[in-house]
Write a protein that holds these residues in place. Sequence first.
Motif, short mmCIF file in Angstrom:
data_model
loop_
_atom_site.label_atom_id
_atom_site.label_comp_id
_atom_site.label_asym_id
_atom_site.label_seq_id
_atom_site.Cartn_x
_atom_site.Cartn_y
_atom_site.Cartn_z
N SER A 244 0.84 -1.19 0.00
CA SER A 244 0.00 0.00 0.00
C SER A 244 0.88 1.24 0.00
CB SER A 244 -0.93 0.03 1.22
OG SER A 244 -0.18 0.22 2.41
N THR A 245 0.31 2.33 -0.49
CA THR A 245 0.93 3.64 -0.37
C THR A 245 0.03 4.48 0.53
OG1 THR A 245 -0.28 4.44 -2.29
CG2 THR A 245 1.93 3.54 -2.68
N GLN A 246 0.52 5.64 0.91
CA GLN A 246 -0.29 6.51 1.77
C GLN A 246 -1.63 6.82 1.09
OE1 GLN A 246 1.91 9.65 3.58
NE2 GLN A 246 0.10 10.74 4.31
N ALA A 247 -1.59 7.04 -0.24
CA ALA A 247 -2.82 7.35 -0.98
C ALA A 247 -3.84 6.22 -0.90
CB ALA A 247 -2.47 7.63 -2.45
N MET A 248 -3.35 4.97 -0.90
CA MET A 248 -4.25 3.82 -0.81
C MET A 248 -4.87 3.68 0.58
SD MET A 248 -2.07 0.86 -2.75
CE MET A 248 -1.22 1.14 -4.30
N ARG A 249 -4.12 4.12 1.57
CA ARG A 249 -4.57 3.94 2.96
C ARG A 249 -5.54 5.03 3.40
NH1 ARG A 249 1.07 2.60 3.18
NH2 ARG A 249 1.66 4.64 4.02
N GLU A 250 -5.60 6.14 2.64
CA GLU A 250 -6.47 7.25 3.03
C GLU A 250 -7.86 7.09 2.44
OE1 GLU A 250 -4.14 10.58 1.73
OE2 GLU A 250 -2.93 10.62 3.59
N GLU A 251 -8.81 7.91 2.90
CA GLU A 251 -10.19 7.85 2.39
C GLU A 251 -10.20 7.89 0.86
OE1 GLU A 251 -13.08 7.24 3.92
OE2 GLU A 251 -11.85 6.93 5.70
N GLY A 252 -11.00 7.01 0.26
CA GLY A 252 -11.07 6.96 -1.20
C GLY A 252 -9.88 6.27 -1.84
N GLY A 253 -9.10 5.60 -1.02
CA GLY A 253 -7.87 4.96 -1.50
C GLY A 253 -8.08 3.84 -2.50
N ILE A 254 -9.31 3.33 -2.59
CA ILE A 254 -9.59 2.23 -3.53
C ILE A 254 -9.26 2.64 -4.96
CG2 ILE A 254 -12.04 2.77 -3.93
CD1 ILE A 254 -10.67 -0.79 -3.31
N LYS A 255 -9.40 3.95 -5.27
CA LYS A 255 -9.06 4.42 -6.62
C LYS A 255 -7.56 4.26 -6.87
CE LYS A 255 -9.23 8.33 -9.82
NZ LYS A 255 -7.90 7.96 -10.34
N ALA A 256 -6.75 4.61 -5.89
CA ALA A 256 -5.29 4.46 -6.01
C ALA A 256 -4.92 2.98 -6.13
CB ALA A 256 -4.59 5.10 -4.82
N ILE A 257 -5.67 2.11 -5.43
CA ILE A 257 -5.42 0.67 -5.51
C ILE A 257 -5.70 0.17 -6.93
CG2 ILE A 257 -6.26 -1.60 -4.74
CD1 ILE A 257 -6.68 -0.31 -1.95
N HIS A 258 -6.83 0.58 -7.50
CA HIS A 258 -7.17 0.17 -8.87
C HIS A 258 -6.18 0.74 -9.89
CE1 HIS A 258 -10.74 -2.25 -8.39
NE2 HIS A 258 -11.21 -1.40 -7.49
N ASP A 259 -5.73 1.98 -9.67
CA ASP A 259 -4.73 2.57 -10.55
C ASP A 259 -3.44 1.75 -10.53
OD1 ASP A 259 -6.45 4.59 -11.22
OD2 ASP A 259 -5.51 6.12 -9.93
N ALA A 260 -3.03 1.34 -9.32
CA ALA A 260 -1.81 0.54 -9.17
C ALA A 260 -1.95 -0.80 -9.88
CB ALA A 260 -1.49 0.34 -7.69
N ILE A 261 -3.11 -1.44 -9.72
CA ILE A 261 -3.35 -2.74 -10.36
C ILE A 261 -3.32 -2.61 -11.88
CG2 ILE A 261 -5.08 -4.56 -10.73
CD1 ILE A 261 -5.91 -4.16 -7.77
#
Length: 344
Positions: A244-261
Amino acid sequence: NKSNTQTLAKYLALDQGGKIQAEYVWIDGDGGLRAKTTTLDEKPTDVSQLKEWNFDGSSTNQAPGDNSDVLLRPAAIFKDPFRGGDNIIVLCECYNNDGTPNRTNYRHSCSKIMQTYTDAHPWFGIEQEYTLFDMEGSVLGWPKGGFPGPQGPYYCSIGANVAFGRDIVEAHYRCCLYSGVKISGVNAEVMPVGPCEGIDMGDHLWMARFLLKRVAEDFGAVVSFHPKPIKGDWNGAGCHTNYSTQAMREEGGIKAIHDAIDKMATRHAEHIAVYGEDNDQRLTGQHETGHISQFSYGVANRGASIRIPRHVAAEGKGYLEDRRPASNIDPYRVTHVIVESTLA
């Protein structure tokens, strides 16, 4: 041998006369671990106070015989659970005598990329699976000359007929805690190390492996990190990597997770290239794995390359689990490629 252990304890209880023993540990040319000890006059407070040392790289598949000196540069200090007291274990990087990193030194470039993206605060947790063998080469606890019952009862198991090597697991767990290795738990099948930020992930996993091999030595067992130690209808051994990154761990982080995937999907081959030797024997699409040639992801899907845990999907933030890495990975290479793919 118990009498030997008791005899050794008598000597280890002797005063060290103010000296410190420092066990220098390094990764050899075949992904194994090596170590040797030096005497220090006083306890170091920082890794920078430790001397550079060297070894014969022609004996470890790291240098030719006619130019065999390889330098050991201290990188991280851990407390020594085997010698106790103020004694330490020193994890080292290997350098050639011209000052360049040895070809086996993946920590050097990993450390650089972690420093580059330090503001993203990349966290890792790696689930190290391993297999224990006895000195005759049989899996610990398997009946001689035969096979145990099918899989199922062994996961998180309790009982002498299904749980084997618990002494080793317990001893290793306590050694990790004593040494300062960030170990987050154990269960029959897996040993999670982390969460660690940046370069610490590789350091702590390699040290956990060193401690495991040393503990198993005391119990007369051999540790295998091969991803498919037993051919046939048995689960392989992996190193699921939670990221995880800080962006993934914060509110709305699921978008950052999908971007990473999405980014990781385009570099499947580059990831597989550093995700472990013989990983094709494990990533078959069976036994809770995705197929080595296909990239996939899903929520709570253990047959996918990348799994988004159910609670992460529900909360809309958290981390992803890369299920592709094999048990014999170099964690420096894996954490490097994940950060490179998702942040570069």
